[in-house]
Design a protein around this motif. Structure first.
Motif, mmCIF file in Angstrom:
data_model
loop_
_atom_site.group_PDB
_atom_site.id
_atom_site.type_symbol
_atom_site.label_atom_id
_atom_site.label_comp_id
_atom_site.label_asym_id
_atom_site.label_seq_id
_atom_site.Cartn_x
_atom_site.Cartn_y
_atom_site.Cartn_z
ATOM 1 N N LEU A 85 0.684 -1.059 0.047
ATOM 2 C CA LEU A 85 0.073 0.017 0.071
ATOM 3 C C LEU A 85 0.745 1.186 0.071
ATOM 4 O O LEU A 85 1.942 1.475 0.736
ATOM 5 C CB LEU A 85 -0.769 -0.005 1.152
ATOM 6 N N LEU A 95 -2.872 0.213 -3.953
ATOM 7 C CA LEU A 95 -1.980 -1.206 -3.876
ATOM 8 C C LEU A 95 -1.158 -1.414 -5.106
ATOM 9 O O LEU A 95 -1.598 -1.380 -6.108
ATOM 10 C CB LEU A 95 -2.912 -2.413 -3.600
ATOM 11 N N LEU A 105 -5.664 -8.157 0.268
ATOM 12 C CA LEU A 105 -6.193 -6.856 0.510
ATOM 13 C C LEU A 105 -6.723 -6.263 -0.170
ATOM 14 O O LEU A 105 -8.235 -5.505 0.203
ATOM 15 C CB LEU A 105 -4.954 -6.037 0.968
ATOM 16 N N SER A 106 -6.894 -6.518 -1.662
ATOM 17 C CA SER A 106 -7.973 -5.823 -2.451
ATOM 18 C C SER A 106 -9.136 -6.448 -2.367
ATOM 19 O O SER A 106 -10.123 -5.661 -2.422
ATOM 20 C CB SER A 106 -7.388 -5.941 -4.068
ATOM 21 N N ALA A 108 -10.462 -7.846 0.273
ATOM 22 C CA ALA A 108 -10.998 -7.350 1.680
ATOM 23 C C ALA A 108 -11.563 -5.924 1.277
ATOM 24 O O ALA A 108 -12.453 -5.484 1.882
ATOM 25 C CB ALA A 108 -9.877 -7.633 2.663
ATOM 26 N N LEU A 109 -10.665 -5.290 0.660
ATOM 27 C CA LEU A 109 -11.095 -3.698 0.773
ATOM 28 C C LEU A 109 -12.513 -3.588 -0.186
ATOM 29 O O LEU A 109 -13.391 -2.647 0.159
ATOM 30 C CB LEU A 109 -9.977 -2.751 0.026
ATOM 31 N N ALA A 110 -12.696 -4.390 -1.075
ATOM 32 C CA ALA A 110 -13.901 -4.515 -2.026
ATOM 33 C C ALA A 110 -15.104 -4.937 -0.954
ATOM 34 O O ALA A 110 -16.167 -4.225 -1.100
ATOM 35 C CB ALA A 110 -13.443 -5.388 -3.259
ATOM 36 N N TRP A 112 -15.290 -4.494 2.195
ATOM 37 C CA TRP A 112 -15.527 -3.332 3.049
ATOM 38 C C TRP A 112 -16.411 -2.453 2.356
ATOM 39 O O TRP A 112 -17.448 -1.804 2.689
ATOM 40 C CB TRP A 112 -14.219 -2.890 3.455
ATOM 41 N N ARG A 113 -15.895 -2.023 1.099
ATOM 42 C CA ARG A 113 -16.745 -0.963 0.334
ATOM 43 C C ARG A 113 -18.203 -1.449 0.098
ATOM 44 O O ARG A 113 -18.900 -0.665 0.202
ATOM 45 C CB ARG A 113 -16.112 -0.726 -1.007
ATOM 46 N N ARG A 133 -18.156 -5.707 10.495
ATOM 47 C CA ARG A 133 -16.711 -5.242 10.655
ATOM 48 C C ARG A 133 -15.820 -6.188 11.683
ATOM 49 O O ARG A 133 -14.741 -6.500 11.648
ATOM 50 C CB ARG A 133 -16.552 -3.841 11.328
#
Length: 137
Positions: A85, A95, A105-106, A108-110, A112-113, A133
């Motif tokens: 990152l 990233l 991580l990508s 996981a971020l998607a 989360w979004r 969360r």
């Protein structure tokens, strides 16, 4: 948020009293109260029991107090080391797709979004989002 505040939050989300949580993990009610107030730190064994009783991973109970920009930056440096990152400009992070762990991580971020989108659209309550969360793995 401190570890004690997290324990209290997840206990309430689970609908447990301090007494009922204490019974589930085999401790006195006063021990749970002291953990929540930050007067005592639970052992690793107790953290594992709390995690199981609250239905959250142990990492959700970790204490990551960030009270300064420097502390936040140190966390970002660690994300750079672990996942590639990096800052794109003064406000945007990206990233490095070639970095080890970047794909996970990508994803996981998607996720989360997606959860934030559901929350903002009213498809998920704030309590549901907090539970998401706490339990995301």
């Amino acid at each position: 948020m401190s570890r004690g505040e997290r324990i209290r939050r997840y206990r309430k989300m689970k609908g447990l009293t301090q007494k009922s949580l204490a019974e589930k993990i085999g401790l006195a009610e006063s021990a749970v109260r002291n953990y929540e107030l930050g007067l005592r730190d639970p052992s690793q064994e107790t953290l594992a029991a709390l995690s199981e009783a609250l239905g959250v991973p142990m990492s959700a109970l970790d204490d990551y107090e960030l009270s300064s920009a420097r502390e936040a930056l140190e966390a970002l440096f660690r994300l750079e080391d672990a996942f590639g990152l990096k800052p794109v400009d003064g406000e945007t992070l990206a990233l490095d797709p070639k970095a080890e762990g970047a794909q996970k991580l990508s994803a996981a971020l998607a996720a989360w979004r997606g959860a934030l989108d559901e929350l903002e659209a009213g498809e998920m309550t704030q309590d549901e989002y907090e539970r998401w969360r706490a339990t995301f793995e």
